[in-house]
Design a protein around this motif. Structure first.
Motif, PDB file in Angstrom:
ATOM      1  N   LEU A  42       0.984  -1.345   0.023  1.00 45.50           N
ATOM      2  CA  LEU A  42       0.152  -0.060  -0.026  1.00 45.50           C
ATOM      3  C   LEU A  42       0.671   1.352  -0.067  1.00 45.50           C
ATOM      4  O   LEU A  42       0.282   2.370  -0.608  1.00 45.50           O
ATOM      5  N   ALA A  43       2.110   1.309   0.777  1.00 47.03           N
ATOM      6  CA  ALA A  43       2.823   2.469   0.803  1.00 47.03           C
ATOM      7  C   ALA A  43       3.031   3.302  -0.583  1.00 47.03           C
ATOM      8  O   ALA A  43       2.639   4.289  -0.874  1.00 47.03           O
ATOM      9  N   PRO A  44       3.572   2.376  -1.669  1.00 47.09           N
ATOM     10  CA  PRO A  44       4.071   2.930  -2.980  1.00 47.09           C
ATOM     11  C   PRO A  44       2.741   3.498  -3.781  1.00 47.09           C
ATOM     12  O   PRO A  44       2.609   4.351  -4.473  1.00 47.09           O
ATOM     13  N   LEU A  51      -2.285  10.054  -1.823  1.00 43.51           N
ATOM     14  CA  LEU A  51      -3.416   9.866  -0.769  1.00 43.51           C
ATOM     15  C   LEU A  51      -2.962  10.436   0.343  1.00 43.51           C
ATOM     16  O   LEU A  51      -1.534  10.349   1.125  1.00 43.51           O
ATOM     17  N   ASP A  52      -3.810  11.181   1.201  1.00 40.11           N
ATOM     18  CA  ASP A  52      -3.594  11.852   2.477  1.00 40.11           C
ATOM     19  C   ASP A  52      -3.163  10.695   3.541  1.00 40.11           C
ATOM     20  O   ASP A  52      -3.749   9.572   3.683  1.00 40.11           O
ATOM     21  N   GLY A  53      -2.077  10.749   4.203  1.00 38.88           N
ATOM     22  CA  GLY A  53      -1.840   9.797   5.180  1.00 38.88           C
ATOM     23  C   GLY A  53      -0.933   8.492   4.289  1.00 38.88           C
ATOM     24  O   GLY A  53      -0.844   7.501   5.198  1.00 38.88           O
ATOM     25  N   ARG A  74     -13.126   4.132   7.188  1.00 40.23           N
ATOM     26  CA  ARG A  74     -14.001   4.087   6.002  1.00 40.23           C
ATOM     27  C   ARG A  74     -13.635   4.690   4.801  1.00 40.23           C
ATOM     28  O   ARG A  74     -13.699   4.133   3.431  1.00 40.23           O
ATOM     29  N   ALA A  75     -12.725   5.871   4.886  1.00 39.64           N
ATOM     30  CA  ALA A  75     -12.280   6.516   3.690  1.00 39.64           C
ATOM     31  C   ALA A  75     -11.269   5.565   3.011  1.00 39.64           C
ATOM     32  O   ALA A  75     -11.183   5.464   1.858  1.00 39.64           O
ATOM     33  N   TRP A  79     -11.359   3.511  -0.721  1.00 44.59           N
ATOM     34  CA  TRP A  79     -10.289   3.628  -1.622  1.00 44.59           C
ATOM     35  C   TRP A  79      -9.915   2.448  -2.137  1.00 44.59           C
ATOM     36  O   TRP A  79      -9.401   2.068  -3.301  1.00 44.59           O
ATOM     37  N   LEU A  80      -9.540   1.597  -1.177  1.00 43.71           N
ATOM     38  CA  LEU A  80      -9.070   0.149  -1.360  1.00 43.71           C
ATOM     39  C   LEU A  80     -10.346  -0.519  -2.579  1.00 43.71           C
ATOM     40  O   LEU A  80      -9.775  -1.175  -3.444  1.00 43.71           O
ATOM     41  N   LEU A  81     -11.550  -0.394  -2.079  1.00 46.04           N
ATOM     42  CA  LEU A  81     -12.552  -1.162  -2.900  1.00 46.04           C
ATOM     43  C   LEU A  81     -12.337  -0.684  -4.404  1.00 46.04           C
ATOM     44  O   LEU A  81     -12.494  -1.291  -5.441  1.00 46.04           O
ATOM     45  N   GLU A  82     -12.061   0.678  -4.432  1.00 42.62           N
ATOM     46  CA  GLU A  82     -11.967   1.409  -5.866  1.00 42.62           C
ATOM     47  C   GLU A  82     -10.675   0.807  -6.502  1.00 42.62           C
ATOM     48  O   GLU A  82     -10.539   0.485  -7.586  1.00 42.62           O
TER      49      GLU A  82
END
Length: 399
Positions: A42-44, A51-53, A74-75, A79-82
């Motif tokens: 997820l980091a890269p 992405l914020d954070g 939830r945000a 994002w992951l689902l998208e």
């Protein structure tokens, strides 16, 4: 639906996306999301999408992410689902898919405190009948509050960690005095663990209605137990060395949002509970566990009918003003159903060793050196869709 190929039967479907911490080769540990038999690094990906954070996914634990609270959780899930559903994100994500077989999974979060409950009526009844055959199996307080004890956070270990047989004092029934040595009645406890993200304030209880504001998700728990040490030491203050030597948890944290479709109403509680434990929307989850001893299925405990809900456990844990901290873990206690094949510990499965299990032609009572126990689980929604919770496994080494 996802553009990522998902092997048939994988627990990690595109609507699951649990989070965990992995190490790839000699690289630094960081956060990933499981899908199929792969991990999204997820980091890269987050950095590429600004992405914020994004930097939180480069951390060696989930704690910083957990501390953000429900709006951020939830945000992130959205994002992951998208990412996995939108083929337009393929060029960004695909270079950062890593086979799960190529990584080492680590403890997903730094555990702050650990509380273990005793929330299954069937389990508590079974143990009451074993330990107090001439008395009522449930003690007078059991249906008025979620019974629990404060465990040892420092001995919670990641799935796959070998478990050294503990030693301690035990008193054989025919002995006048206790002896010291390795436990002869080493056991498992099949449990569901709840992972706290948002902390609370000292002196301010958390209500049952605020459960989802504080708890991010769940892990599978095997709370290893030395029954002979426990039997000698637990009166009058409760579990101690017989429980504190090791507790294994699964590497993937499944969010409450992913579990939402499997929520079921809490069974009726009788007598009625006190107001701080009451709520109009209390739920459990329709989860089925499977216990494998050396690769052989020996039990399938159901979670949906457990007596105390996770929101009630949380409320009781804080009703005296005790704080929640990011990384707190609290577990259900052993999960057992009404059938013999649904018992969540070997002390129940073998009725304290008096009724051995026959596994692959061999009789088993309590765990022997070299035994490996693997616990898996899945949640089921009303339409029959299954969502996997992964597995937690451990092998017994000699003392």
């Amino acid at each position: 639906m996802s553009w990522i190929d998902i092997p048939a039967g994988s627990p990690f479907t595109p609507d699951n996306l649990p989070l965990g911490v992995f190490r790839h080769g000699d690289e630094e540990p960081r956060v990933g999301a499981a899908i199929g038999d792969q991990i999204i690094d997820l980091a890269p990906v987050a950095s590429a999408q600004m992405l914020d954070g994004a930097q939180l996914f480069a951390e060696p634990t989930l704690n910083a992410f957990l501390a953000l609270g429900r709006p951020a959780w939830r945000a992130t899930r959205s994002w992951l689902l998208e990412l996995v559903r939108n083929a337009n994100d393929r060029d960004t994500v695909e270079p950062h898919l890593i086979p799960q077989s190529a990584v080492t999974m680590l403890l997903p979060f730094e555990v702050a405190d650990y509380v273990d409950f005793y929330a299954s009526e069937q389990h508590a009844t079974n143990l009451g009948r074993l330990f107090r055959p001439d008395s009522e199996p449930l003690l007078p307080n059991w249906k008025h509050l979620p019974v629990g004890y404060h465990g040892r956070a420092g001995t919670i270990v990641a799935s796959g960690t070998d478990i050294v047989r503990p030693s301690g004092q035990r008193k054989p029934p025919d002995a006048a005095v206790p002896v010291f040595g390795p436990s002869q009645r080493l056991d498992i406890e099949v449990e569901l663990g709840y992972v706290v993200g948002t902390p609370s304030t000292l002196g301010k209880p958390v209500s049952v209605d605020d459960f989802e504001d504080h708890v991010y998700g769940v892990v599978l728990v095997n709370d290893w137990s030395a029954r002979d040490l426990q039997a000698w030491e637990y009166v009058p203050l409760g579990p101690f060395l017989g429980k504190s030597f090791a507790t294994s948890i699964s590497p993937w944290v499944v969010s409450l949002d992913a579990l939402a479709a499997s929520a079921v109403p809490l069974p009726t509680q009788d007598p009625p509970v006190l107001p701080y434990l009451a709520g109009s929307a209390l739920v459990n989850y329709d989860i089925t566990f499977e216990v494998y001893l050396n690769g052989h299925l020996v039990s399938s405990p159901p979670y949906r009918d457990i007596y105390w809900s996770p929101a009630q456990m949380l409320a009781h844990m804080t009703v005296n003003g005790a704080t929640l901290r990011t990384g707190d873990l609290y577990a259900s206690g052993t999960i057992s159903g009404p059938e013999k094949t649904q018992r969540g510990s070997f002390i129940e499965l073998t009725w304290a060793g008096r009724e051995p299990l026959v596994v692959a032609g061999k009789e088993h009572t309590f765990l022997e050196d070299g035994d490996q126990v693997t616990i898996t689980a899945w949640a089921q929604s009303p339409d029959g869709t299954r969502l996997g919770l992964g597995e937690v496994t451990g092998r017994i080494l000699p003392a």
